[in-house]
Write a protein that holds these residues in place. Sequence first.
Motif, PDB file in Angstrom:
ATOM      1  N   PHE A 293       0.705  -1.309   0.192  1.00 34.93           N
ATOM      2  CA  PHE A 293      -0.021   0.048   0.206  1.00 34.93           C
ATOM      3  C   PHE A 293       1.058   1.302   0.175  1.00 34.93           C
ATOM      4  O   PHE A 293       0.470   2.291  -0.442  1.00 34.93           O
ATOM      5  N   GLY A 294       2.052   1.232   0.455  1.00 36.87           N
ATOM      6  CA  GLY A 294       2.919   2.190   0.585  1.00 36.87           C
ATOM      7  C   GLY A 294       3.183   2.897  -0.790  1.00 36.87           C
ATOM      8  O   GLY A 294       2.823   4.302  -0.988  1.00 36.87           O
ATOM      9  N   PRO A 295       3.710   2.123  -1.828  1.00 41.88           N
ATOM     10  CA  PRO A 295       3.814   2.785  -3.068  1.00 41.88           C
ATOM     11  C   PRO A 295       2.583   3.374  -3.655  1.00 41.88           C
ATOM     12  O   PRO A 295       2.806   4.301  -4.452  1.00 41.88           O
ATOM     13  N   LEU A 296       1.338   2.887  -3.548  1.00 37.83           N
ATOM     14  CA  LEU A 296       0.181   3.275  -3.840  1.00 37.83           C
ATOM     15  C   LEU A 296       0.102   4.773  -3.513  1.00 37.83           C
ATOM     16  O   LEU A 296      -0.539   5.556  -4.063  1.00 37.83           O
ATOM     17  N   ILE A 297       0.164   4.843  -2.120  1.00 35.94           N
ATOM     18  CA  ILE A 297       0.046   6.262  -1.353  1.00 35.94           C
ATOM     19  C   ILE A 297       0.934   7.213  -2.194  1.00 35.94           C
ATOM     20  O   ILE A 297       0.735   8.269  -2.416  1.00 35.94           O
ATOM     21  N   GLY A 298       2.308   6.662  -1.967  1.00 34.70           N
ATOM     22  CA  GLY A 298       3.276   7.688  -2.642  1.00 34.70           C
ATOM     23  C   GLY A 298       3.125   7.898  -3.955  1.00 34.70           C
ATOM     24  O   GLY A 298       3.265   9.223  -4.532  1.00 34.70           O
ATOM     25  N   GLY A 299       2.563   6.985  -4.657  1.00 30.64           N
ATOM     26  CA  GLY A 299       2.260   7.155  -6.256  1.00 30.64           C
ATOM     27  C   GLY A 299       1.454   8.186  -6.587  1.00 30.64           C
ATOM     28  O   GLY A 299       1.272   8.803  -7.226  1.00 30.64           O
ATOM     29  N   ALA A 300       0.103   8.365  -5.797  1.00 25.27           N
ATOM     30  CA  ALA A 300      -0.822   9.099  -5.895  1.00 25.27           C
ATOM     31  C   ALA A 300      -0.199  10.620  -5.816  1.00 25.27           C
ATOM     32  O   ALA A 300      -0.760  11.595  -6.275  1.00 25.27           O
ATOM     33  N   PHE A 301       0.829  10.997  -4.831  1.00 25.74           N
ATOM     34  CA  PHE A 301       1.077  12.257  -4.682  1.00 25.74           C
ATOM     35  C   PHE A 301       2.097  12.409  -5.526  1.00 25.74           C
ATOM     36  O   PHE A 301       2.137  13.670  -6.161  1.00 25.74           O
ATOM     37  N   ILE A 302       3.228  11.401  -5.885  1.00 24.33           N
ATOM     38  CA  ILE A 302       4.121  12.021  -6.719  1.00 24.33           C
ATOM     39  C   ILE A 302       3.754  12.082  -8.156  1.00 24.33           C
ATOM     40  O   ILE A 302       4.224  12.914  -9.305  1.00 24.33           O
ATOM     41  N   ALA A 303       2.512  11.589  -8.705  1.00 29.99           N
ATOM     42  CA  ALA A 303       1.767  11.743  -9.866  1.00 29.99           C
ATOM     43  C   ALA A 303       1.456  13.075 -10.306  1.00 29.99           C
ATOM     44  O   ALA A 303       1.361  13.576 -11.332  1.00 29.99           O
ATOM     45  N   THR A 304       1.241  13.844  -9.162  1.00 27.99           N
ATOM     46  CA  THR A 304       0.539  15.188  -9.170  1.00 27.99           C
ATOM     47  C   THR A 304       1.789  16.261  -8.735  1.00 27.99           C
ATOM     48  O   THR A 304       1.446  17.420  -8.621  1.00 27.99           O
ATOM     49  N   GLY A 305       2.883  15.737  -8.379  1.00 27.72           N
ATOM     50  CA  GLY A 305       3.923  16.666  -7.901  1.00 27.72           C
ATOM     51  C   GLY A 305       3.802  16.998  -6.497  1.00 27.72           C
ATOM     52  O   GLY A 305       4.728  18.005  -6.035  1.00 27.72           O
ATOM     53  N   ALA A 306       2.928  16.646  -5.559  1.00 30.11           N
ATOM     54  CA  ALA A 306       2.692  16.881  -4.381  1.00 30.11           C
ATOM     55  C   ALA A 306       3.720  16.164  -3.370  1.00 30.11           C
ATOM     56  O   ALA A 306       3.237  15.433  -2.748  1.00 30.11           O
ATOM     57  N   THR A 307       5.142  16.474  -3.730  1.00 33.46           N
ATOM     58  CA  THR A 307       6.044  15.972  -2.839  1.00 33.46           C
ATOM     59  C   THR A 307       5.992  16.252  -1.380  1.00 33.46           C
ATOM     60  O   THR A 307       6.466  15.344  -0.452  1.00 33.46           O
ATOM     61  N   THR A 308       5.620  17.338  -0.905  1.00 29.73           N
ATOM     62  CA  THR A 308       5.501  17.811   0.375  1.00 29.73           C
ATOM     63  C   THR A 308       4.360  17.256   1.182  1.00 29.73           C
ATOM     64  O   THR A 308       4.744  16.761   2.124  1.00 29.73           O
ATOM     65  N   LEU A 309       3.217  17.028   0.415  1.00 34.60           N
ATOM     66  CA  LEU A 309       2.043  16.359   1.006  1.00 34.60           C
ATOM     67  C   LEU A 309       2.669  14.775   1.147  1.00 34.60           C
ATOM     68  O   LEU A 309       2.136  14.208   2.114  1.00 34.60           O
ATOM     69  N   MET A 310       3.462  14.269   0.128  1.00 34.24           N
ATOM     70  CA  MET A 310       3.755  12.929   0.311  1.00 34.24           C
ATOM     71  C   MET A 310       4.576  12.621   1.670  1.00 34.24           C
ATOM     72  O   MET A 310       4.375  11.857   2.308  1.00 34.24           O
ATOM     73  N   GLY A 311       5.610  13.746   1.851  1.00 34.83           N
ATOM     74  CA  GLY A 311       6.379  13.740   3.158  1.00 34.83           C
ATOM     75  C   GLY A 311       5.639  13.481   4.393  1.00 34.83           C
ATOM     76  O   GLY A 311       5.651  13.212   5.416  1.00 34.83           O
ATOM     77  N   ILE A 312       4.350  14.471   4.186  1.00 38.07           N
ATOM     78  CA  ILE A 312       3.598  14.666   5.537  1.00 38.07           C
ATOM     79  C   ILE A 312       2.889  13.272   5.763  1.00 38.07           C
ATOM     80  O   ILE A 312       2.663  12.875   6.935  1.00 38.07           O
ATOM     81  N   ALA A 313       2.296  12.630   4.691  1.00 38.59           N
ATOM     82  CA  ALA A 313       1.677  11.511   4.891  1.00 38.59           C
ATOM     83  C   ALA A 313       2.556  10.622   5.351  1.00 38.59           C
ATOM     84  O   ALA A 313       2.279   9.817   6.386  1.00 38.59           O
TER      85      ALA A 313
END
Length: 338
Positions: A293-313
């Motif tokens: 599930f981790g890559p699914l969560i990270g992939g959703a953020f990186i696909a939109t360039g939301a890397t800061t939100l990725m780090g927060i999550a």
Amino acid sequence: MLRPIANEFGVSLGTSGWVSTAQLAGFVIGSWTAGRHLRPVRKVFVTLALLGFFANLCAAAAPNLVVLGTARFAGGISLGLAAWFAWQDAFGNADKTSDVAVVGPLVGVFLPPALTVIIDSLGVRVMFIVLAVIALSPILFAAQVDAKDRLRPHRTRHSATRASRIMLLALGLVTMGGSSVFVYAAAIGTDYSGLEPIAVSLAFSANALVAVPAARWRGRRGPAGMWYLATAVLAFVLPAVHMAPIFVVALISWGFVFFMGMPAAFALLASHSLFPEERAGDAQAVMALGRVFGPLIGGAFIATGATTLMGIAASSIMCCAAGLMLYVDRDRFTDRRG
């Protein structure tokens, strides 16, 4: 591997993450099933090596991403069996736990730059052929594995205690939060921090290098939860701060703090289990499930360039895991049966 796979099959980076998800799904099934239905005997050892060999060969010849994902799923089953085979003998023994834990970092020192050279010069398909040979190599040691399980001939399973169930949940959250960033670390380093692929691979090697003394540490480690609070900080910094020096320092530090915490977490789980060898497969399975599930969560953020939100999550998930470990570490659970 994700960026080269994406380029090879003409898909986005987020889509290529499904290959990692498929492999880890196989890992969950392999490690979870092994602890319930298999014995650590020679025929299982040989089977897992052959399965890994053929799965990687199929990946090398895959005509599309669906076939590649299916092959990686089979390879994941092989890896799940291999992880269970190693850990079931080590759980509950501090020295053996350190010995097994150090294998991953030792391999990680040399493998990332080697695979980078292979991918850059020969392509991702040749890389899978190399992995096939590596997967088959354990067969050379098959004669050293007992044909019968003399220590645990029974098939009785014992339920986990409440404390061990909480620890299993915490371990799953650790890998979920960690993998949501770490799987995409190479892409973050090249696409956002401006590093060359070879520089990122060397940073991964340094990550593994500092993990070796951490995994082999024989002294007191302190609470596992504290190490994962530190990892949570790095899980935020790595994707959110786009500066090459900080990326390198964060990636290398991750190797040390994560592997200082892992044996401590395993020891904590084992101390709350009367049958720790039975929890070995459970631990590997829930950790692999977290990596699904981790890559699914990270992939959703990186696909939109939301890397800061990725780090927060990612850091929030890992903080929850650390909190659960610290809670169990207070010895508030007295029922040690299971």
